[in-house]
Motif scaffolding. Sequence first.
Motif, PDB file in Angstrom:
ATOM      1  N   SER A 912      19.421  56.395  49.185  1.00  0.00           N
ATOM      2  CA  SER A 912      19.448  56.393  47.504  1.00  0.00           C
ATOM      3  C   SER A 912      20.868  57.034  47.297  1.00  0.00           C
ATOM      4  CB  SER A 912      18.588  57.000  47.139  1.00  0.00           C
ATOM      5  OG  SER A 912      18.671  57.055  45.534  1.00  0.00           O
ATOM      6  N   GLU A 913      21.474  58.053  48.306  1.00  0.00           N
ATOM      7  CA  GLU A 913      22.671  58.544  48.074  1.00  0.00           C
ATOM      8  C   GLU A 913      23.854  57.587  48.577  1.00  0.00           C
ATOM      9  OE1 GLU A 913      22.633  62.020  50.628  1.00  0.00           O
ATOM     10  OE2 GLU A 913      20.734  62.993  49.555  1.00  0.00           O
ATOM     11  N   VAL A 914      23.504  56.599  49.287  1.00  0.00           N
ATOM     12  CA  VAL A 914      24.549  55.440  49.829  1.00  0.00           C
ATOM     13  C   VAL A 914      24.497  54.312  48.841  1.00  0.00           C
ATOM     14  CG1 VAL A 914      25.215  54.007  51.687  1.00  0.00           C
ATOM     15  CG2 VAL A 914      24.004  56.359  52.102  1.00  0.00           C
ATOM     16  N   ASP A 915      23.406  53.802  48.395  1.00  0.00           N
ATOM     17  CA  ASP A 915      23.002  52.829  47.589  1.00  0.00           C
ATOM     18  C   ASP A 915      21.810  52.691  46.819  1.00  0.00           C
ATOM     19  OD1 ASP A 915      22.825  50.121  46.319  1.00  0.00           O
ATOM     20  OD2 ASP A 915      23.697  48.884  48.058  1.00  0.00           O
ATOM     21  N   ALA A 916      21.999  53.489  45.477  1.00  0.00           N
ATOM     22  CA  ALA A 916      20.884  54.136  44.857  1.00  0.00           C
ATOM     23  C   ALA A 916      20.222  52.746  44.324  1.00  0.00           C
ATOM     24  CB  ALA A 916      21.291  54.897  43.658  1.00  0.00           C
ATOM     25  N   ASN A 917      20.836  51.711  43.917  1.00  0.00           N
ATOM     26  CA  ASN A 917      20.335  50.418  43.251  1.00  0.00           C
ATOM     27  C   ASN A 917      19.581  49.703  44.312  1.00  0.00           C
ATOM     28  OD1 ASN A 917      21.512  47.262  42.723  1.00  0.00           O
ATOM     29  ND2 ASN A 917      20.342  48.164  41.459  1.00  0.00           N
ATOM     30  N   LEU A 918      19.936  49.737  45.569  1.00  0.00           N
ATOM     31  CA  LEU A 918      19.149  48.886  46.335  1.00  0.00           C
ATOM     32  C   LEU A 918      18.069  49.749  47.029  1.00  0.00           C
ATOM     33  CD1 LEU A 918      18.588  46.555  48.231  1.00  0.00           C
ATOM     34  CD2 LEU A 918      20.460  47.513  50.020  1.00  0.00           C
ATOM     35  N   MET A 919      18.033  51.081  47.146  1.00  0.00           N
ATOM     36  CA  MET A 919      16.871  52.042  47.479  1.00  0.00           C
ATOM     37  C   MET A 919      15.727  51.894  46.458  1.00  0.00           C
ATOM     38  SD  MET A 919      15.694  53.695  49.916  1.00  0.00           S
ATOM     39  CE  MET A 919      14.073  54.418  50.196  1.00  0.00           C
TER      40      MET A 919
END
Length: 1146
Positions: A912-919
């Motif tokens: 979520s810290e890398v890609d919050a939308n996808l997680m």
Amino acid sequence: MAVPARPATACPWPGCGPQPGPGARRPASGPPRPLWLLLSPLLLLPLLAAPGASAYSFPQQHTMQHWARRLEQEVDGVMRIFGGVQQLREIYKDNRNLFEVQENEPQKLVEKVAGDIESLLDRKVQALKRLADAAENFQKAHRWQDNIKEEDIVYYDAKADAELDDPESEDVERGSKASTLRLDFIEDPNFKNKVNYSYTAVQIPTDIYKGSTVILNELNWTEALENVFMENRRQDPTLLWQVFGSATGVTRYYPATPWRAPKKIDLYDVRRRPWYIQGASSPKDMVIIVDVSGSVSGLTLKLMKTSVCEMLDTLSDDDYVNVASFNEKAQPVSCFTHLVQANVRNKKVFKEAVQGMVAKGTTGYKAGFEYAFDQLQNSNITRANCNKMIMMFTDGGEDRVQDVFEKYNWPNRTVRVFTFSVGQHNYDVTPLQWMACANKGYYFEIPSIGAIRINTQEYLDVLGRPMVLAGKEAKQVQWTNVYEDALEGMGLAPFPQGWLVVTGTLPVFNLTQDGPGEKKNQLILGVMGIDVALNDIKRLTPNYTLGANGYVFAIDLNGYVLLHPNLKPQTTNFREPVTLDFLDAELEDENKEEIRRSMIDGNKGHKQIRTLVKSLDERYIDEVTRNYTWVPIRSTNYSLGLVLPPYSTFYLQANLSDQILQVKYFEFLLPSSFESEGHVFIAPREYCKDLNASDNNTEFLKNFIELMEKVTPDSKQCNNFLLHNLILDTGITQQLVERVWRDQDLNTYSLLAVFAATDGGITRVFPNKAAEDWTENPEPFNASFYRRSLDNHGYVFKPPHQDALLRPLELENDTVGILVSTAVELSLGRRTLRPAVVGVKLDLEAWAEKFKVLASNRTHQDQPQQCGPNSHCEMDCEVNNEDLLCVLIDDGGFLVLSNQNHQWDQVGRFFSEVDANLMLALYNNSFYTRKESYDYQAACAPQPPGNLGAAPRGVFVPTVADFLNLAWWTSAAAWSLFQQLLYGLIYHSWFQADPAEAEGSPETRESSCVMKQTQYYFGSVNASYNAIIDCGNCSRLFHAQRLTNTNLLFVVAEKPLCSQCEAGRLLQKETHSDGPEQCELVQRPRYRRGPHICFDYNATEDTSDCGRGASFPPSLGVLVSLQLLLLLGLPPRPQPQVLVHASRRL
């Protein structure tokens, strides 16, 4: 941040979503779909091409499944070649003559351990009984001396050394040290402190005058206990502190050791310690009612608030309490509407709520008492069901509310009433005295802050009367909750090693009579206590035969753990007992609630359950199978449990009788062999008594080798089981090097290292240079990768741990690696066990490049996909990495690999810290499930103190006119002021600070706090899944699929076009919390049982001694003397309001 509700997923083509199978999602019925949603995938895909890549379309599902299979095959191939699982199985079978397979029989094991613990505690019980009997006889034979002087008594004052070091100490000024012994001390490893076994030590509370007649007589007769203490130690050398806590406040303990004075004032009083309170009285149901009428204002109200908080501190987890305020009406001060358990968290709620009380209206005793009696008569709630009492704090009143007592309490008088007249006033206190005397209670006065501590604990003398009158029947040994730090069970010197102890307590009764033919004395003399270190109890449990994930635990009648691997309080100098519930030590579920209830009821049982467990590093959740077996520990209130995974039913026991083979295998532990055989880390276990421990594994190995050159593995001073298994595993892992690792080129497969770890305590890392970057725990049982590999089938990936607040990984010299491990399952006949874990360490950068190739449309290693402007091709993770995001995420939601070079330094972070939308989309589509829990043992940095100014707030400040008025100086107000000033100097802002702060610097001392933990683990979706993240113009397609035989999720997604989808971010890191809402928790209290014994009534009790309000009278001479002392800057001796109970003259 709250997580948005899971949105309905829109499928852009037929067949998206889970593949057919159980649990597959189906679109809900509704209006006809638009025509574009009914187009076939072949017509639709060109429409879904990524911008800037018009010739490419989002890959189809079968393509991505093909990539997933290639990834699975690559991982499996590398692990088969380098992991050496099959080869290690063969090595074990080839060495079958060197070990035996032993069985853990749960029922026999747990019964044996329970019996050993019972025997250990029984030895302490016998010592307690000898002490209590001797104390009663010594006191009975003692002749009271009215003219006794300080110089007549010789004893070791435990605080004397600290006072001598303090030039401002009152005793240094007086020079009265003639009666104090000066002792020599030796360091003792059992106590982790300097002690003297020839003497006892005495600690007297700061606010008690050492030279009073009562105290000197107490010191006189308790001196005889010294010989009994020493005889107890002679009979049982394992005894720790032996302590007599006197009802006068004197503590005499053995062996002698200097009292470790806190940085601020020492507020220790043995009578306020939970172990003393538990031993001095039976459980209590208490209702505290506080008068908040308009006459109670200013200083008086503040005194009441402080008094209530001090009263709450006299309660333990066996007690129940509620607090209400009253004027014309009565109402609870907090959200608690009935009696609740007096545990740490509930008392905190009360203390905070009490500070919000406001004085207004008129006094209505009737409303307050009716509310209190209604609370005590409520039988529909859990409560102590023993002593019942009402504690009323007021500034005075005329109403005796006799009609209320007649209705609720007479003639049986099952509820004791204690009344407290608070503050300086001229009200008639006769009604308050009458209330207490008419209801078997006691009347106290609290004119100033100095009287609070003594008068909020004296009620215990009254509650102790039925116990004393019951005689031998009441001489029951009780065991306390767990306490933190060295001997903190007694409140004695806290050691940095942070011991945990329990305390056995036994009351000591006054056997004297007031005169010939008089009634029996009904005063309690004090409480005897003996500490037992939890480490001594742990030594009776199996250490390493249960495997890495097996353990023993024990709980008490409250469900609090006495033993548990997760009992790890992080704070130091914590004043409260460590009350960790079994359901908080583990992840709570219905099965564990049932097990806990059965254990509290003292039953035997066995049950196999599926449950969730938290990984050792608290980043992962695993669903596992566990076998629970439990039995009661006889003669105690404890119950013992054993937890075993099915694969730990059997274990290996080495049998290295061949000394030549011992020497041969031992040579592979020598650093000279590491270059060819790989580096060896050995678990820092207690192999031998004389082995010097070290946190540095290289130094520990050196110490081990030096000792082994002097002794043999069969030496009596060594643990032969541990040593033989260690040496056997050294030889077995060396054979793995010889058969598999040595001849392989790790660079060919981009590996940084290969490794094997065993139950015997060996971790072998190959090649030797890889050990420089090895950061895993050298004790396999404490290594997260080891324990998780045992609980999971297949290959477990473990990326390097990264905190969001720390800087990204530094990818230099290809040293950042990803661990991949798997358990070695060994079948010998019908017996199956997992004695080892093997694995590899992947080179992060090289495998990130390999990941791109494996998730691409290449048909050959060097032949990328060709796609012209007039043809349509599918995107892949290599060619289209500017438009397509491809990642591997592990089962905890942490990034493992990415096709985006700029994300390589974020490997190991929560996705979520890398890609919050996808997680968030993965969570909303059930690829991940969330588990939230609370850590009640955390330590938090102290909060910076507010700007309170130089003086305590709320202290009465007289006007200039008051100072000029001689009448004012002789008034009670002036007396109260001087007492406040005096005690303000001593107690340092009572009204604002927690008394515990007086015992350590709040600027530097960590405090206990609650942390909320959130972990993610794989959810119910186990198949391929295509979905769209619906964000209007920012919508993204993604595909997710679990990789077989691994803990990885393969995700392919369009890169985000804009940031409009960044609406929610899942949080994984630990956060500070107030814990679950206490007001809701008390509505569904956990099951518990109180102590089996209760002494709250005796027909022969004499209730005539019920308080007469005698207090230290104001005196102009004393006031002038105090003022002169203050003006001269000399610290005055604090004059106690009530030195001891009026009938303490023995």
